[in-house]
Scaffold this active site. Sequence first.
Site, mmCIF file in Angstrom:
data_model
loop_
_atom_site.group_PDB
_atom_site.id
_atom_site.type_symbol
_atom_site.label_atom_id
_atom_site.label_comp_id
_atom_site.label_asym_id
_atom_site.label_seq_id
_atom_site.Cartn_x
_atom_site.Cartn_y
_atom_site.Cartn_z
ATOM 1 N N ASP A 1 0.825 -1.392 0.168
ATOM 2 C CA ASP A 1 0.049 0.027 0.092
ATOM 3 C C ASP A 1 0.826 1.512 0.059
ATOM 4 O O ASP A 1 0.609 2.015 -0.824
ATOM 5 C CB ASP A 1 -0.850 0.294 1.167
ATOM 6 N N ARG B 1 0.211 5.879 17.318
ATOM 7 C CA ARG B 1 0.155 6.587 16.163
ATOM 8 C C ARG B 1 0.379 8.206 16.602
ATOM 9 O O ARG B 1 0.907 8.897 15.656
ATOM 10 C CB ARG B 1 -1.512 6.633 15.764
ATOM 11 N N ASP C 1 -7.040 4.611 12.744
ATOM 12 C CA ASP C 1 -5.687 5.170 12.493
ATOM 13 C C ASP C 1 -5.563 6.457 11.670
ATOM 14 O O ASP C 1 -4.556 7.376 12.259
ATOM 15 C CB ASP C 1 -4.710 4.067 12.022
ATOM 16 N N SER D 1 -4.659 -8.899 8.486
ATOM 17 C CA SER D 1 -3.580 -7.691 8.583
ATOM 18 C C SER D 1 -3.116 -7.654 9.891
ATOM 19 O O SER D 1 -3.765 -7.980 11.131
ATOM 20 C CB SER D 1 -4.127 -6.615 8.226
#
Lengths: 411, 411, 411, 411
Positions: free
Chosen positions: C15, C95, C124, C180
């Site tokens: 990605d 994050r 996120d 994932s």
Amino acid sequence: MAKNKIVLAYSGGLDTSIILKWLKETYDAEIIAFTADIGQKEELDGLEAKALATGASKVYIDDLREEFAKDFIYPMFQAGAMYEGQYLLGTSIARPLIAKRMVEIARAEGAMAIAHGATGKGNDQVRFELAAAGLAPEIQVIAPWRLSEFRDRFPGRAEMIAYAEEHGIPVTASAAKSYSMDRNLLHISYESGVLEDPWYDASGEESKDMYLLSVSPEDAPDQPEYLELEFEQGNCVGLNGQRLDPLGVMEKLNELGGKHGIGRVDMVENRFVGMKSRGVYETPGGTILFTAHRKMESLTMDREVMNLRDSLITRYSTLVYNGFWFAPERLALQALVTESQKNVTGTVRVKLYKGNIIGAGVKSPVSLYNPDIATMEADPTEAYDQGDATGFIRLNALRLKVSSGVEQNNK
Amino acid sequence: MAKNKIVLAYSGGLDTSIILKWLKETYDAEIIAFTADIGQKEELDGLEAKALATGASKVYIDDLREEFAKDFIYPMFQAGAMYEGQYLLGTSIARPLIAKRMVEIARAEGAMAIAHGATGKGNDQVRFELAAAGLAPEIQVIAPWRLSEFRDRFPGRAEMIAYAEEHGIPVTASAAKSYSMDRNLLHISYESGVLEDPWYDASGEESKDMYLLSVSPEDAPDQPEYLELEFEQGNCVGLNGQRLDPLGVMEKLNELGGKHGIGRVDMVENRFVGMKSRGVYETPGGTILFTAHRKMESLTMDREVMNLRDSLITRYSTLVYNGFWFAPERLALQALVTESQKNVTGTVRVKLYKGNIIGAGVKSPVSLYNPDIATMEADPTEAYDQGDATGFIRLNALRLKVSSGVEQNNK
Amino acid sequence: MAKNKIVLAYSGGLDTSIILKWLKETYDAEIIAFTADIGQKEELDGLEAKALATGASKVYIDDLREEFAKDFIYPMFQAGAMYEGQYLLGTSIARPLIAKRMVEIARAEGAMAIAHGATGKGNDQVRFELAAAGLAPEIQVIAPWRLSEFRDRFPGRAEMIAYAEEHGIPVTASAAKSYSMDRNLLHISYESGVLEDPWYDASGEESKDMYLLSVSPEDAPDQPEYLELEFEQGNCVGLNGQRLDPLGVMEKLNELGGKHGIGRVDMVENRFVGMKSRGVYETPGGTILFTAHRKMESLTMDREVMNLRDSLITRYSTLVYNGFWFAPERLALQALVTESQKNVTGTVRVKLYKGNIIGAGVKSPVSLYNPDIATMEADPTEAYDQGDATGFIRLNALRLKVSSGVEQNNK
Amino acid sequence: MAKNKIVLAYSGGLDTSIILKWLKETYDAEIIAFTADIGQKEELDGLEAKALATGASKVYIDDLREEFAKDFIYPMFQAGAMYEGQYLLGTSIARPLIAKRMVEIARAEGAMAIAHGATGKGNDQVRFELAAAGLAPEIQVIAPWRLSEFRDRFPGRAEMIAYAEEHGIPVTASAAKSYSMDRNLLHISYESGVLEDPWYDASGEESKDMYLLSVSPEDAPDQPEYLELEFEQGNCVGLNGQRLDPLGVMEKLNELGGKHGIGRVDMVENRFVGMKSRGVYETPGGTILFTAHRKMESLTMDREVMNLRDSLITRYSTLVYNGFWFAPERLALQALVTESQKNVTGTVRVKLYKGNIIGAGVKSPVSLYNPDIATMEADPTEAYDQGDATGFIRLNALRLKVSSGVEQNNK
């Protein structure tokens, strides 16, 4: 051998005069009379002589007004504290300060105990003693009204007056008031007597003489008066352009509030010791400060910080009311409050008129209000795209739609 | 094939008139104009004819005032709701009701969508749409002001007036007001225009004509007026001895509050969509109800129930303000509130005078206040032994002493 | 003229590799690839070369592990944060740190924007962007997955792989995993794929290979292992007698927790963007730290401080989960938390065994536990008089008796 | 004239046997011995005969297990109650039920008082007496351990044994245990004796014999066991496909939990009377129920309802711990909890293994989890538009940007 010493919170009234003498006899101790000057004004006149005449070995009359305003009233007002939606905690906040100074004197004098004249039914005993416990666990507290030997000795006022006369204690020939009162820089409270009937109207002609700090709204001037309050980080630092310390602010606000009939509250409240009671309060300056502070916050405080702080006001206020000022949980809450006030800086303008504090403008160099964003007109800054609201609403609605859908399927 | 139908929340003003026409054209749909009568009074005059003239295929003008008072205002006042310490949520509480009725009409009419004229910057769009989502997830919402094609078509007022004239939409030749307003049974709100400057004094002569529900305190009668409010389980069920339904109560309180200059608030508030804005409110009856309700609770509500409910007011108020009336968390909170009001029954007497609501007595057949216990005089019931306070204080102090001792040992 | 610069949060996966190239083309900009080393271990191998090969003009791979442990993980664990009763916030807390460093780089490099590869459905994106907003409101954020032109260009994995091959982007020939994952010093999270079915049992043989940080309880050693954790003011500063910095503590605890099958959680959670999702987490070290910290507090934290802090855990945790780390309300809460941890000092002993963290003793030089007071045996200190409990109970019971009496009278 | 009657909570142990006799003598009263069967099992054997032999005029041994499970344990578990992050309130929740039945018996028998053998240092005295106060304010409570005449009469165990022998009270020649315990359907608690040292490891070989309800994780089977729990509106109504009433559920869960080494907790806790104490608990079934209930909620409970309920767990748990079960504030909270559980229906699968309760799947006919929305794959329902997240984030970020901007301008 040195005699025992007891530090007594002394007001000069009948009760603490009797207690002074009684303690001295009962404990065979030196009695150190202590009066905190926290703004009682004329009540302090002649206190020292009276205490000595009543048998005190030493007298402290300490001016704590500045400390009271700066370290007690101000932090509490930053928190937006109000007990049970009505009471600005004028008596509650004074007690820990008095206890703190008593403990300091007791340590300095090597006294074994402190004593107070609060009754066994009220909040003040709790406030004094929890403060003392949090500051000086080693110091003993004597509360004569909770001792059966004292209560047996003085079952009524007659016995107290007789005892006073017998021991040469000067008794003020005051016309017996039909209520009791407590006064300091922040307020006067009234309770007992005629006030015990909650249906009794304390706003009428009959009670007019009771109030010392304020006129009634009816008797206030017909002319409104504008006032500007300057705030820095949640604290009021000036009035009408003049920089003032906290004590100066409180005194000036009291004068103005009193003049304009501001700050009377008549309520039933819940004491920590378990019962309801009825109290009447005059808090002229505090009420202005409370209102103006909220208005200052409205312009400069982040929404979620306000939400968080507001959601803790009940807890904070209950802590103060119950006497947990020097408790670690109050300190933890205060840390949050202090952080919340960092940006509360600017000017509030209010109009004082017959009991009303009318907002008349607010401004700030650190204002979080941006009319360009809020305006319904075209937004020159383009900080806000109305289309964004669609996504905002949709995502906020998502869980409601899912819930609602499930509910409809299961009807 | 049947045409699409859209139910439009229609006020008769320029915006929703334009939107009516624009929706009809753009979606090639029948437009059902809906106006909720929630107490706007004269604003409703001639609405039906106007809507039809503007192109509506059908018009609903539904009197929802009783439902508004009973099922929305009353439960919210039981909660003691007040947003950011100042705002009684007059607009917020009306939106879910309007949305509820729109959804009902949409379902009855088989309409594919509902539409409203709220802007993309305000709270009302959120309130309408979250209510709709919680009630009817299948129904689409059209918010023209959030559509770029609509905003591009009508970048300013000039284009709207031109469009109106072009389409024969009757435009009221109103002198352009320097603010916008929203009126219902609970309040009128004012915002925008001159009010966007938070330093602007909206209490002065210049703004006098803005206020429709109340005189200013200065202009209120010199004579106070007593009022008795009867409560049952947290709801006001009568005034001055006369039993009234919720709508009747609200109307009478509005009249009295307005007469005595009660209930104006001027504040900066935080919108859910992220910015601060300045609003001015008139809530004459609501302010009396709010104050009297608290006083009724003070006599009849258990201390810890009040503490619990109070600690949730911020949350409850934020939910209502943000539009989560039909959300499950509001229902959960309401269940708690309902339970908390079981004993809130009795009579409150207040004195209305130039903006003031002065407590003048409270009584109840289920009062939790017992003067015999609270009194500083001898307690005839012996329900309270002053000696008990010693143990109470000692155990409350225990952890403070331990903490304090540890702290002193580690200095 | 200098080219635009964009700082991209780059992981080396398909990605962000595609995004790197796509941004470069679409914005005609220099792309600065940034990877925060927050403990992903082998995932970092070869990243720099890969980024350059994919077209980055510059690459930052910054070791933020120590800062992550010290300034993010540790303060959060002081708060006792746990989202929805189960999740230790391993991804959430990382994050803001990544965003902070991105913003620093963007400012240092004079970049106009930062970009990330988070999808429009997850938390996120919110965490990155709220952190950036709170730190650097002037910096733009590009989130390609939320751009329709990007989604249209890459409707599925096939188009991404084709694009990668076309542009010479090295694609790891990884067997497509059926889920994932996100890894850092605090945890690994797994979601999507087979995990999307909440009835799927992720604890079974079939999922065995998924877990990287821990063995299953079944596969853990049969022999328990004792561990001592040293705390100072709420922070773990040593293990088994060895002083360690926060990073060292986390690494050692991860090793021990992983060995003993500790810290797996499988849950359905509520995302900030409105939907529920299913996640599986491995937090071996964090789970030990969380448990031990609570045990340390149990001995050293005042009751009411704990009560207050605990009552705010839901709020604190939600703030962190939703991405409000750099928001003023989180700072206000943190101030309270910091104050609450002042006395949380001492040693906790636990026994690690097949998924269990078994308390095996706690001690402290500032313990608030005094067995002499608590004991049911005679109290040598006489700090506690059992008779005191009578008054304590009576006053606590008073309001209950009054309520109950009123209720019975009105039956 | 009829003799006074006292209802004594009688366990058959030395303390309450002595108290039975002592009350009878001291108050010249008939003693009605009452034992609630709340799941103590063998402790109940021979109680009736023993009580009569010791001098009781009448004996009640009432099976309250079903009521305990249904009306006390279940509502508390709906609330997610856990005291100080560790304790499932097994003793706390039983006391109000015992008090309720005592009061019923006292009223039926015309007894003037109830009595209990709880000490003046513990929580149980408070729980008994607050429950009694909330239910029957007119009934007196006698707590001999708080009476100085009783404590003076029995300064130590020797005097108690001598008294027992003198009065023919059968004393079980039990090897003096080094701790005390309390058992019911929900748990066994252990405290005192060797446990008073918080550094003492109660998980080791030495304490092995103490535990009656569970094996240690080390001694649990090597084979995991799957279990399915069926929930309806927050209550567990069946196990492994078999419908069970609350008592049946608790018994089966206790058996399973005990077998697999589940539910031991060793902690230091804060008593309501002010000191910390150390307790060890076995709650095998309750721990499974607690964990499974949370997992059921995760799938079926609205996010904000969970957030609201979770934010009140500390308060609810503290109320139960402190004995305020029959207090109006607990009822208000319970109303919220009940409302919150309306949709908590479905099936939870867990794997029990050596102290672990491992989530192994959850499903529901009213699930609020929609994988089609949450998936990172293409969303077939199109319920979620990723572009919406942009607006959502922007509006959430707006206030942060404004704050941050103001802060930067004022640096």
